[in-house]
Design a protein around this motif. Structure first.
Motif, PDB file in Angstrom:
ATOM      1  N   LEU A 305       0.866  -1.178   0.000  1.00  0.00           N
ATOM      2  CA  LEU A 305       0.000   0.000   0.000  1.00  0.00           C
ATOM      3  C   LEU A 305       0.903   1.228   0.000  1.00  0.00           C
ATOM      4  CD1 LEU A 305      -2.783   1.391   0.352  1.00  0.00           C
ATOM      5  CD2 LEU A 305      -2.393   1.250   2.810  1.00  0.00           C
ATOM      6  N   VAL A 306       0.757   2.073  -1.023  1.00  0.00           N
ATOM      7  CA  VAL A 306       1.603   3.269  -1.121  1.00  0.00           C
ATOM      8  C   VAL A 306       0.742   4.487  -0.789  1.00  0.00           C
ATOM      9  CG1 VAL A 306       3.402   4.385  -2.474  1.00  0.00           C
ATOM     10  CG2 VAL A 306       2.662   2.088  -3.110  1.00  0.00           C
ATOM     11  N   ILE A 307       1.218   5.319   0.159  1.00  0.00           N
ATOM     12  CA  ILE A 307       0.418   6.479   0.580  1.00  0.00           C
ATOM     13  C   ILE A 307       1.220   7.772   0.434  1.00  0.00           C
ATOM     14  CG2 ILE A 307      -1.067   5.209   2.189  1.00  0.00           C
ATOM     15  CD1 ILE A 307       0.715   6.212   4.477  1.00  0.00           C
ATOM     16  N   GLY A 308       0.518   8.887   0.333  1.00  0.00           N
ATOM     17  CA  GLY A 308       1.170  10.191   0.249  1.00  0.00           C
ATOM     18  C   GLY A 308       0.117  11.258   0.050  1.00  0.00           C
ATOM     19  N   MET A 309       0.569  12.491  -0.109  1.00  0.00           N
ATOM     20  CA  MET A 309      -0.330  13.629  -0.337  1.00  0.00           C
ATOM     21  C   MET A 309       0.196  14.442  -1.521  1.00  0.00           C
ATOM     22  SD  MET A 309      -2.605  13.331   2.054  1.00  0.00           S
ATOM     23  CE  MET A 309      -3.501  14.861   1.842  1.00  0.00           C
ATOM     24  N   GLY A 310      -0.711  15.113  -2.212  1.00  0.00           N
ATOM     25  CA  GLY A 310      -0.315  16.029  -3.286  1.00  0.00           C
ATOM     26  C   GLY A 310       0.520  15.315  -4.338  1.00  0.00           C
ATOM     27  N   THR A 311       1.658  15.926  -4.668  1.00  0.00           N
ATOM     28  CA  THR A 311       2.549  15.334  -5.666  1.00  0.00           C
ATOM     29  C   THR A 311       3.044  13.958  -5.211  1.00  0.00           C
ATOM     30  OG1 THR A 311       3.197  17.463  -6.559  1.00  0.00           O
ATOM     31  CG2 THR A 311       4.802  15.693  -6.773  1.00  0.00           C
ATOM     32  N   SER A 312       3.255  13.810  -3.922  1.00  0.00           N
ATOM     33  CA  SER A 312       3.706  12.509  -3.417  1.00  0.00           C
ATOM     34  C   SER A 312       2.622  11.445  -3.585  1.00  0.00           C
ATOM     35  CB  SER A 312       4.124  12.613  -1.950  1.00  0.00           C
ATOM     36  OG  SER A 312       5.293  13.387  -1.846  1.00  0.00           O
ATOM     37  N   LEU A 313       1.366  11.854  -3.549  1.00  0.00           N
ATOM     38  CA  LEU A 313       0.283  10.900  -3.814  1.00  0.00           C
ATOM     39  C   LEU A 313       0.327  10.458  -5.283  1.00  0.00           C
ATOM     40  CD1 LEU A 313      -2.311   9.371  -3.053  1.00  0.00           C
ATOM     41  CD2 LEU A 313      -3.592  11.465  -3.511  1.00  0.00           C
ATOM     42  N   ALA A 327       7.097  -5.808  -9.638  1.00  0.00           N
ATOM     43  CA  ALA A 327       7.223  -6.753  -8.517  1.00  0.00           C
ATOM     44  C   ALA A 327       6.215  -7.888  -8.635  1.00  0.00           C
ATOM     45  CB  ALA A 327       7.040  -6.025  -7.196  1.00  0.00           C
ATOM     46  N   GLY A 328       5.134  -7.659  -9.386  1.00  0.00           N
ATOM     47  CA  GLY A 328       4.112  -8.702  -9.549  1.00  0.00           C
ATOM     48  C   GLY A 328       3.354  -8.966  -8.258  1.00  0.00           C
ATOM     49  N   ILE A 329       3.125  -7.921  -7.475  1.00  0.00           N
ATOM     50  CA  ILE A 329       2.468  -8.098  -6.181  1.00  0.00           C
ATOM     51  C   ILE A 329       1.210  -7.219  -6.158  1.00  0.00           C
ATOM     52  CG2 ILE A 329       3.829  -6.240  -5.043  1.00  0.00           C
ATOM     53  CD1 ILE A 329       3.939  -8.063  -2.566  1.00  0.00           C
ATOM     54  N   PRO A 330       0.105  -7.676  -5.537  1.00  0.00           N
ATOM     55  CA  PRO A 330      -1.074  -6.811  -5.439  1.00  0.00           C
ATOM     56  C   PRO A 330      -0.697  -5.506  -4.734  1.00  0.00           C
ATOM     57  CG  PRO A 330      -1.626  -9.045  -4.783  1.00  0.00           C
ATOM     58  CD  PRO A 330      -0.137  -9.001  -4.963  1.00  0.00           C
ATOM     59  N   ALA A 331      -1.155  -4.407  -5.286  1.00  0.00           N
ATOM     60  CA  ALA A 331      -0.762  -3.117  -4.717  1.00  0.00           C
ATOM     61  C   ALA A 331      -1.900  -2.131  -4.838  1.00  0.00           C
ATOM     62  CB  ALA A 331       0.477  -2.581  -5.443  1.00  0.00           C
ATOM     63  N   ASP A 332      -1.857  -1.149  -3.946  1.00  0.00           N
ATOM     64  CA  ASP A 332      -2.871  -0.108  -3.967  1.00  0.00           C
ATOM     65  C   ASP A 332      -2.221   1.196  -3.532  1.00  0.00           C
ATOM     66  OD1 ASP A 332      -5.367   0.903  -4.344  1.00  0.00           O
ATOM     67  OD2 ASP A 332      -6.342  -0.734  -3.233  1.00  0.00           O
ATOM     68  N   PHE A 333      -2.926   2.297  -3.732  1.00  0.00           N
ATOM     69  CA  PHE A 333      -2.432   3.569  -3.217  1.00  0.00           C
ATOM     70  C   PHE A 333      -3.552   4.217  -2.432  1.00  0.00           C
ATOM     71  CE2 PHE A 333      -4.528   4.672  -7.147  1.00  0.00           C
ATOM     72  CZ  PHE A 333      -5.264   5.794  -6.781  1.00  0.00           C
ATOM     73  N   ASP A 334      -3.200   5.156  -1.575  1.00  0.00           N
ATOM     74  CA  ASP A 334      -4.243   5.860  -0.837  1.00  0.00           C
ATOM     75  C   ASP A 334      -3.760   7.251  -0.468  1.00  0.00           C
ATOM     76  OD1 ASP A 334      -6.690   6.291   0.402  1.00  0.00           O
ATOM     77  OD2 ASP A 334      -6.683   4.289   1.310  1.00  0.00           O
TER      78      ASP A 334
END
Ligand code: M6R
Length: 618
Positions: A305-313, A327-334
């Motif tokens: 799970l990759v998180i951030g705000m603004g440009t980092s998001l 990486a071939g791994i399930p991933a999401d962002f928030d």
């Protein structure tokens, strides 16, 4: 948000405080002020609404005194005004404070302190939450406590994250600093017979590279040649300073008209530095030395799970693509500020990757704390600031090596965080056995072309300036992208909003016909991100749909792509890149477009209105 400086030593404090504030103005710039005390306890408090230059212009005589504090403000409570500018004094005039953060329980504290003020016939001097701090300290001093004890008491009464610096009018031989919660850093700088306080290193670099970062709960008592720190457990220590490896030249604007332009041009170098030693080809390995998270942990994760705000998001959104495809791994962002108020299901097998160039963004720090307290999931932070709060909270850090970024708009740290995410995806893919040696080698070889892709994109500056001249007065832009270019469409729109003040929306091109297309007419330019790749044909279909509504299309695509050139009204060529590397070739062009639109509109590019570089309040 808000910049704090302090000085005590053998020189006049005023000019040093003003120079420090100039270097921190990116943190807030709606008002500023300094307070200086001299040996006889004479106090000068000078403050002004507006930019630091307005304060400088208002100072007819520099105050005498070798101890003082200063502040550059980004308003939270109370509009920008002379009255609300920091420093703020206690009603008795004995304690002077500057603050970064929010006193969340200030109403309650004001009510408690009101009785004392009424008895003394005094009133509040501002609309800020800050003023309760000097008032609390002053009340405790009147009861016979030492300044350090009074400050510790006051800090203990504040809810919320706060960083402060203070002076005691009757004791000009000391200045004080304190930190509670994640309200942005406080760094103490060591000189020869002089000491400095700053929110961030750039204010210190011209004077010293020997520093100490205060921890949460620390109270610092600083004399001209000594620093003592009272920790949150009340232990009093003389801390060990450390050396920082930063060159003062890195924070100079040099021949560039704006820091943003300088930092766009620094991107190839920032990328090479960030990748150096972390992409080895023979034998192939990614992040071989500096990821202090074990291969065993990386092997055990089944989701990222990759998180951030603004440009980092937006970097996080691109990171998701690489986690899935490399990486071939399930991933999401928030979005970090939303994530912690949802009820996502994480566990020790989810790796949380926080992206934050400053390492101080309160929303991201809040999400990281939530992850640690609630799930204990492993966390990696990608940041440009070594020793920042995010590095203290995470299990492991990948430090970009972009050098200080001064322009409010994130530019070089965006590509720096992309490189770090790509490398992390490669490492996870290899550790989990989904990338063979050869695959890893190919992926890393491709990454090594990123600095040159960015460099060639930067060469399109003049073409971006031409387009900006043509469309600089447009009231709106729609930016379209597909696949890995969708987050870049959002980043392009964010850059247009934040520095050009143009309303812009970044959309997945496939979504356009589900609503936004209703906006389009001949006065609504559309920027289409259309490098060659698996979704190119779908992108050209979207472009046809835009053209059919007579909206002018500005396409950014592969140099010499005649099919695209024939299809659109305006074209900017970028170097062809492997499909997963287009973020590197597109980024400088979307940044330069926004830059030149802002320039054509005559705007304050490095200090756009209402913004601050580091967002340390919720
Ligand atoms: O320091 P961070 O990367 O955590 O900052 C996050 C955002 O505040 C930041 O990216 C902001 O959106 C920039 N001004 C964008 O240019």
């Amino acid at each position: 948000m808000c910049g704090i400086v302090g000085y005590i030593g053998h020189q006049a404090a005023g000019p040093i405080l003003l120079e420090g504030l100039q270097r921190l103005e990116y943190r807030g710039y709606d008002s500023s002020g300094i307070a200086v005390v001299d040996r006889d306890g004479a106090l000068a408090v000078l403050k002004r609404q507006g930019k630091l230059r307005d304060l400088q212009a208002a100072i007819t005589e520099m105050p005498a005194g070798a101890a003082g504090i200063g502040h550059t403000r980004w308003a939270t409570h109370g509009e920008p005004s002379d009255r609300n500018a920091h420093p703020h004094a206690s009603s008795a005039g004995d304690v002077i404070v500057v603050q970064n953060g929010i006193v969340e329980n200030y109403r309650e504290l004001k009510a408690e302190l009101q009785e004392t003020l009424d008895t003394e016939g005094r009133t509040w001097q501002s609309d800020t939450d800050t003023e309760v701090i000097p008032e609390l300290i002053s009340r405790e001093l009147a009861m016979g406590r030492s300044f350090e004890a009074a400050l510790a008491y006051a800090i203990g009464r504040l809810n919320g994250a706060n960083a402060i610096a203070a002076v005691h009018r009757t004791d000009p031989g000391r200045i004080y600093a304190a930190r509670t919660g994640s309200a942005g850093g406080i760094v103490i700088g060591y000189g020869e017979g002089e000491m400095f306080i700053a929110s961030d290193l750039p204010a210190l670099l011209p004077h010293t590279t020997t520093v100490y970062h205060l921890d949460d709960g620390d109270i610092a008592t600083i004399t001209a040649d000594d620093l003592r720190v009272r920790r949150s457990d009340h232990a009093s220590i003389r801390p060990e300073p450390r050396q920082v490896d930063l060159d003062p030249v890195a924070i100079a604007r040099g021949p560039y008209r704006h820091f943003m332009l300088k930092e766009i041009h620094e991107q190839p170098r920032a990328l090479s530095d960030t990748i150096r030693g972390r992409a080895r080809l023979d034998p192939a390995s990614a992040l071989p030395d500096d990821l202090s998270i074990s291969d065993e942990t990386l092997r055990s994760i089944d989701r990222v799970l990759v998180i951030g705000m603004g440009t980092s998001l937006h970097a996080a959104m691109i990171g998701r693509w690489w986690m899935e495809q490399i990486a071939g791994i399930p991933a999401d962002f928030d979005n970090a500020s939303e994530f912690r108020f949802r009820a996502p299901l994480l566990g020790p097998s989810t790796l949380v990757v926080a992206v934050t160039q400053s390492g101080e963004t309160i929303d991201t720090l809040g999400a990281m704390k939530h992850v640690r307290d609630r799930w204990g999931a492993p966390q990696v932070v990608i940041t440009n600031v070594e020793g920042s709060e995010a590095t203290r909270q995470a299990d492991a850090s990948i430090i970009m090596r972009c050098g200080p970024e001064v322009g409010v708009a994130s530019t070089k740290t965006f590509v720096g965080s992309l490189a770090a995410l790509y490398l992390l995806a490669c490492r996870i893919g290899r550790v989990q056995g989904r990338l063979s040696d050869d695959d890893l080698s190919t992926r890393l070889e491709q990454l090594l072309t990123a600095p040159s892709l960015v460099d060639r994109g930067i060469q399109r500056g003049e073409r971006c300036a031409e387009i900006a001249q043509r469309f600089g007065s447009a009231a709106n832009f729609l930016v379209l992208g597909r696949g890995i270019e969708h987050p870049l469409a959002m980043e392009a729109a964010l850059k247009c909003k934040e520095i050009s003040y143009v309303h812009a929306e970044g959309y997945a091109a496939g979504e356009m016909k589900h609503g936004p297309i209703a906006l389009l007419d001949q006065d609504f330019p559309v920027i289409a991100l259309a490098p060659r790749g698996p979704l190119f044909d779908k992108m050209t279909s979207a472009i046809q749909q835009v053209s059919a509504r007579r909206a002018p299309v500005i396409a950014i695509g592969d140099e010499g792509d005649e099919e695209l050139i024939d299809l659109v009204d305006h074209f900017i060529g970028i170097p062809p890149a492997p499909p997963l590397l287009t973020p590197f070739s597109l980024t400088p062009v979307i940044q330069l477009l926004a830059y030149h639109i802002a320039l054509a509109r005559g705007l304050d590019i490095d200090q756009p209105r209402n913004l601050a570089k580091t967002v340390t309040v919720e």
